[in-house]
Motif scaffolding. Sequence first.
Motif, PDB file in Angstrom:
ATOM      1  N   ASP A 202       0.845  -1.188   0.000  1.00  0.00           N
ATOM      2  CA  ASP A 202       0.000   0.000   0.000  1.00  0.00           C
ATOM      3  C   ASP A 202       0.889   1.250   0.000  1.00  0.00           C
ATOM      4  OD1 ASP A 202      -2.916   1.043   0.518  1.00  0.00           O
ATOM      5  OD2 ASP A 202      -1.612   2.194   1.848  1.00  0.00           O
ATOM      6  N   ALA A 203       0.688   2.108  -0.991  1.00  0.00           N
ATOM      7  CA  ALA A 203       1.590   3.251  -1.169  1.00  0.00           C
ATOM      8  C   ALA A 203       1.448   4.276  -0.051  1.00  0.00           C
ATOM      9  CB  ALA A 203       1.331   3.914  -2.529  1.00  0.00           C
ATOM     10  N   GLU A 204       0.210   4.605   0.330  1.00  0.00           N
ATOM     11  CA  GLU A 204       0.015   5.592   1.396  1.00  0.00           C
ATOM     12  C   GLU A 204       0.657   5.117   2.692  1.00  0.00           C
ATOM     13  OE1 GLU A 204      -3.581   8.171   3.521  1.00  0.00           O
ATOM     14  OE2 GLU A 204      -4.028   6.211   2.660  1.00  0.00           O
ATOM     15  N   LEU A 205       0.484   3.846   3.018  1.00  0.00           N
ATOM     16  CA  LEU A 205       1.026   3.293   4.247  1.00  0.00           C
ATOM     17  C   LEU A 205       2.551   3.368   4.253  1.00  0.00           C
ATOM     18  CD1 LEU A 205       0.337   1.725   6.906  1.00  0.00           C
ATOM     19  CD2 LEU A 205       0.786  -0.366   5.584  1.00  0.00           C
ATOM     20  N   ASN A 206       3.193   2.902   3.187  1.00  0.00           N
ATOM     21  CA  ASN A 206       4.660   2.913   3.127  1.00  0.00           C
ATOM     22  C   ASN A 206       5.218   4.325   3.048  1.00  0.00           C
ATOM     23  OD1 ASN A 206       5.947   0.021   2.820  1.00  0.00           O
ATOM     24  ND2 ASN A 206       3.986  -0.037   1.748  1.00  0.00           N
ATOM     25  N   PHE A 207       4.570   5.192   2.288  1.00  0.00           N
ATOM     26  CA  PHE A 207       5.004   6.585   2.161  1.00  0.00           C
ATOM     27  C   PHE A 207       4.988   7.277   3.523  1.00  0.00           C
ATOM     28  CE2 PHE A 207       4.304  11.094   1.247  1.00  0.00           C
ATOM     29  CZ  PHE A 207       5.195  11.344   0.209  1.00  0.00           C
ATOM     30  N   ASN A 208       3.898   7.120   4.273  1.00  0.00           N
ATOM     31  CA  ASN A 208       3.774   7.778   5.572  1.00  0.00           C
ATOM     32  C   ASN A 208       4.678   7.144   6.620  1.00  0.00           C
ATOM     33  OD1 ASN A 208       1.914   9.429   4.372  1.00  0.00           O
ATOM     34  ND2 ASN A 208       0.155   8.713   5.535  1.00  0.00           N
ATOM     35  N   TYR A 209       4.903   5.823   6.510  1.00  0.00           N
ATOM     36  CA  TYR A 209       5.793   5.172   7.468  1.00  0.00           C
ATOM     37  C   TYR A 209       7.227   5.660   7.289  1.00  0.00           C
ATOM     38  CZ  TYR A 209       8.259   1.554  10.099  1.00  0.00           C
ATOM     39  OH  TYR A 209       9.071   0.885  10.984  1.00  0.00           O
ATOM     40  N   PHE A 210       7.702   5.718   6.037  1.00  0.00           N
ATOM     41  CA  PHE A 210       9.065   6.200   5.850  1.00  0.00           C
ATOM     42  C   PHE A 210       9.210   7.637   6.352  1.00  0.00           C
ATOM     43  CE2 PHE A 210      12.486   8.375   3.703  1.00  0.00           C
ATOM     44  CZ  PHE A 210      13.544   7.520   3.965  1.00  0.00           C
ATOM     45  N   SER A 211       8.204   8.466   6.116  1.00  0.00           N
ATOM     46  CA  SER A 211       8.265   9.835   6.623  1.00  0.00           C
ATOM     47  C   SER A 211       8.394   9.837   8.145  1.00  0.00           C
ATOM     48  CB  SER A 211       7.003  10.612   6.222  1.00  0.00           C
ATOM     49  OG  SER A 211       6.950  10.794   4.822  1.00  0.00           O
ATOM     50  N   ALA A 212       7.695   8.912   8.811  1.00  0.00           N
ATOM     51  CA  ALA A 212       7.718   8.877  10.280  1.00  0.00           C
ATOM     52  C   ALA A 212       9.032   8.358  10.840  1.00  0.00           C
ATOM     53  CB  ALA A 212       6.564   8.017  10.792  1.00  0.00           C
ATOM     54  N   ILE A 213       9.750   7.506  10.072  1.00  0.00           N
ATOM     55  CA  ILE A 213      11.023   6.983  10.575  1.00  0.00           C
ATOM     56  C   ILE A 213      12.222   7.676   9.948  1.00  0.00           C
ATOM     57  CG2 ILE A 213      10.028   4.726  11.089  1.00  0.00           C
ATOM     58  CD1 ILE A 213      11.562   3.651   8.595  1.00  0.00           C
ATOM     59  N   SER A 214      11.975   8.672   9.105  1.00  0.00           N
ATOM     60  CA  SER A 214      13.080   9.441   8.545  1.00  0.00           C
ATOM     61  C   SER A 214      13.860  10.101   9.677  1.00  0.00           C
ATOM     62  CB  SER A 214      12.544  10.507   7.587  1.00  0.00           C
ATOM     63  OG  SER A 214      13.569  11.416   7.243  1.00  0.00           O
ATOM     64  N   PRO A 215      15.180  10.045   9.637  1.00  0.00           N
ATOM     65  CA  PRO A 215      15.967  10.661  10.713  1.00  0.00           C
ATOM     66  C   PRO A 215      15.678  12.132  10.924  1.00  0.00           C
ATOM     67  CG  PRO A 215      17.348   9.180   9.471  1.00  0.00           C
ATOM     68  CD  PRO A 215      16.033   9.260   8.729  1.00  0.00           C
ATOM     69  N   LYS A 216      15.224  12.833   9.879  1.00  0.00           N
ATOM     70  CA  LYS A 216      14.939  14.257  10.100  1.00  0.00           C
ATOM     71  C   LYS A 216      13.707  14.453  10.969  1.00  0.00           C
ATOM     72  CE  LYS A 216      12.307  15.232   5.875  1.00  0.00           C
ATOM     73  NZ  LYS A 216      12.325  15.981   4.611  1.00  0.00           N
ATOM     74  N   TRP A 217      12.944  13.361  11.188  1.00  0.00           N
ATOM     75  CA  TRP A 217      11.806  13.422  12.104  1.00  0.00           C
ATOM     76  C   TRP A 217      12.045  12.554  13.335  1.00  0.00           C
ATOM     77  CZ3 TRP A 217       8.231  17.053  11.780  1.00  0.00           C
ATOM     78  CH2 TRP A 217       8.035  17.694  10.539  1.00  0.00           C
ATOM     79  N   GLY A 218      13.314  12.232  13.609  1.00  0.00           N
ATOM     80  CA  GLY A 218      13.640  11.526  14.847  1.00  0.00           C
ATOM     81  C   GLY A 218      13.893  10.047  14.692  1.00  0.00           C
ATOM     82  N   GLY A 219      13.874   9.520  13.458  1.00  0.00           N
ATOM     83  CA  GLY A 219      14.139   8.104  13.245  1.00  0.00           C
ATOM     84  C   GLY A 219      15.604   7.770  13.453  1.00  0.00           C
TER      85      GLY A 219
END
Length: 315
Positions: A202-219
């Motif tokens: 699912d594109a929305e799910l994977n797109f939003n998950y990567f954004s949430a774990i991106s180091p620029k957001w604390g991942g």
Amino acid sequence: MMEFFNQYPIAKLILAGFGVLYLLDKYLGFSPMDKLINLVGSNYKFKTFSHLNNPKIQKLIEDFNNKNYSKVESTLKSMSASYRSFGFKSLGEHTDVKISNQWIEKDGSHSLPRIIKAYQLIHAGWEIRGRGYIDSVSESDLANFKDHLKQAEYLLIDISKTTNDLQLNIASALLKVYKSIDVERETIHNTFKDAERLSSNDAELNFNYFSAISPKWGGTEDELNTYFNALNNKSVFIQNLIKAQCYFDLVHMEENEDKDGKIAAFVNQLKNERVNDQELYIHELHLLLYWISNNLKLKDLEKHYKALVKPYWAD
């Protein structure tokens, strides 16, 4: 997908650097993230059109505005996953929360108007916060932004306990909320894992998950490694979408440099990539490729992707 890091070894160090900057900003009040935390600078003016001028999605908006609730429900349920994601995005972007409230008052047990309201709250929160640097956001606007996200979180968590419908959209919206509020990292991962069992591509799910774990957001690097180790099992489109997100972050951290030309080669390669026209997240991919081309001053590629992103984006 770990081949990505092997081909581009500096990526781990650069992305880890995002995490250090995030922690400095969050806990010590020192804000180098001011110029890194946003996808675009404060002077970048744009408009989004999540309906894509698509007749089916535009009709969905019209039915909602006319309070034809049964038609909204039947349309959303008949849509493919990708269309449904953009349907919710469009309702969040182009409709008034007052109508959602009226629908909820009419049928308080129905999950759908509360999901729509959550998407509206998330969009409204970002409109308040803006895309400018964090130090350009007033304390009151930042508090209002967080309040909108917390309201959305409450709605989505409450819905997820009482319905088995639309769990992918609920989880995807929660991940967009979790990116920007204080939450346990395990909550982010469990939200993704539970939804991924329903649809790993699912594109929305994977797109939003990567954004949430991106180091620029604390991942963290471990979070990235875990995700990238499993990414080879996903579709080529999902791999390209995530790689584009990661490359966009790298280009910004590297101050718009691509010393070995690998990013430019990737952007050029995707010119000829064929994607099912039912996958509407191609517009998010094209937008990332447009931004990367612009930042790297790849004029021909910038022109190419700007033309492709027009139904979704105008700047």
